[in-house]
Write an enzyme that holds these catalytic residues in place. Structure first.
Site, mmCIF file in Angstrom:
data_model
loop_
_atom_site.group_PDB
_atom_site.id
_atom_site.type_symbol
_atom_site.label_atom_id
_atom_site.label_comp_id
_atom_site.label_asym_id
_atom_site.label_seq_id
_atom_site.Cartn_x
_atom_site.Cartn_y
_atom_site.Cartn_z
ATOM 1 C CG ASN A 9 -1.652 1.263 1.456
ATOM 2 O OD1 ASN A 9 -1.725 2.098 0.562
ATOM 3 N ND2 ASN A 9 -2.227 1.426 2.641
ATOM 4 C CE LYS A 11 0.058 3.299 4.750
ATOM 5 N NZ LYS A 11 0.109 3.398 6.194
ATOM 6 C CG HIS A 95 -5.623 1.936 5.232
ATOM 7 N ND1 HIS A 95 -5.192 2.904 6.100
ATOM 8 C CD2 HIS A 95 -4.614 1.031 5.127
ATOM 9 C CE1 HIS A 95 -3.956 2.599 6.490
ATOM 10 N NE2 HIS A 95 -3.594 1.470 5.922
ATOM 11 C CD GLU A 97 -2.715 5.536 6.777
ATOM 12 O OE1 GLU A 97 -2.697 5.577 5.537
ATOM 13 O OE2 GLU A 97 -1.794 5.039 7.455
ATOM 14 C CD GLU A 167 -3.497 -2.621 7.335
ATOM 15 O OE1 GLU A 167 -2.417 -2.935 6.821
ATOM 16 O OE2 GLU A 167 -4.037 -1.517 7.147
ATOM 17 N N GLY A 173 2.573 2.185 10.783
ATOM 18 C CA GLY A 173 3.515 3.292 10.653
ATOM 19 C C GLY A 173 4.217 3.657 11.955
ATOM 20 C CB SER A 213 5.295 -1.853 11.914
ATOM 21 O OG SER A 213 4.894 -0.524 12.197
HETATM 22 P P1 PGA Z 1 2.941 0.267 7.565
HETATM 23 O O1 PGA Z 1 1.481 0.484 6.958
HETATM 24 O O2 PGA Z 1 3.461 -1.016 6.999
HETATM 25 O O3 PGA Z 1 3.719 1.467 7.109
HETATM 26 O O4 PGA Z 1 2.786 0.196 9.046
HETATM 27 C C1 PGA Z 1 0.602 -0.601 6.829
HETATM 28 C C2 PGA Z 1 -0.700 -0.125 6.244
HETATM 29 O O5 PGA Z 1 -1.102 0.995 6.542
HETATM 30 O O6 PGA Z 1 -1.336 -0.842 5.443
#
Ligand code: PGA
Length: 249
Positions: A9, A11, A95, A97, A167, A173, A213
């Site tokens: 992903n 982003k 997601h 976010e 998640e 992140g 992460s």
């Molecule tokens: P990350 O993001 O691997 O940077 O923690 C995962 C995600 O948001 O799908």
């Protein structure tokens, strides 16, 4: 046996030129990686560049979101048929976010998931608890509600084409990965929800990815859990060498 799926992903990162440069390095590194499905989800403006750059490889491309209408006066939105027409096979839905910054709810997740299926896309539907929810011992309650309101409206036939991504929001992140055991426990709980609604067989064939992460140095431990069918990777998917190391866990 569920086939592993490793999805990146991106982003809001990378231009079209950076997308092409990524694929040039990434493709040879995963040329022989036929043990898993590989998906990359770039921002909308780079989908065409990604589809072009992935042509002839086993890498498939997905969107990071979609709107549930096919077309109309919805400024700024992108529909499932548009993603399919450009060459996407996948789309991420709900997601954290999107939920946190753009007001998405389990209700919109369900509408978007149905729209994705109608457009012939494979939805990757994200669920997961926030830190305060985990600390208050509410993880199962949150996952149960996210499944009930976001996914239980699908028929067994529809759910068969869905991938769930667990998640935990506190792991995204932050560099703070869930331990393989903690992740597997959540996956097991989600699978039980599916089994209760659609039976053991439907539950056994559903792929559940872990996200939060994921890095080259923790992917092996996660994938060693039979409950974990792959990963949705943010930060570490931006670098071709690190995402290839994850794919080739
Ligand atoms: P990350 O993001 O691997 O940077 O923690 C995962 C995600 O948001 O799908």
């Amino acid at each position: 046996m569920r086939r592993p799926l490793l999805a990146g992903n991106w982003k809001m990162y990378k231009t079209a030129a950076e997308t092409a440069a990524f694929f040039e390095k990434f493709r040879p590194l995963v040329e022989r990686s036929d043990h898993c499905d590989i998906v990359i989800c770039p921002p909308f403006p780079n989908l065409a560049a990604a589809v072009e750059a992935a042509r002839g490889s086993r890498i498939e491309i997905g969107g990071q979101d979609l709107f549930w209408e096919r077309e109309g006066a919805y400024t700024g939105e992108v529909s499932g048929p548009m993603l399919a027409a450009i060459g996407c096979r996948w789309v991420i839905i709900g997601h954290s976010e999107r939920r946190q910054y753009f007001g998405e709810t389990d209700g919109t997740v369900l509408k978007k998931t149905i729209a994705a299926l109608e457009a012939g896309l494979n939805p990757i539907v994200c669920v997961g608890e926030r830190l305060e929810e985990r600390e208050a011992g509410q993880t199962e309650e949150v996952l149960r509600a996210q499944y009930r309101d976001g996914l239980s409206g699908l028929s067994a036939e529809q759910l068969r084409r869905v991938t769930i991504a667990y998640e935990p929001v506190w792991a995204i992140g932050t560099g703070r990965t869930a331990t393989p055991e903690v992740a597997a426990e959540a996956h097991r709980f989600l699978r039980e929800q599916v089994a209760a609604q659609h039976g053991r067989e439907a539950a056994a064939s559903l792929r559940i990815l872990y996200g939060g992460s994921v890095k080259p140095d923790n992917i092996r431990g996660l994938m060693a859990q039979p409950e974990i069918d792959g990963a949705l990777v943010g930060g570490a998917s931006l670098d071709p060498v690190s995402f290839a190391a994850i794919v080739n866990f």
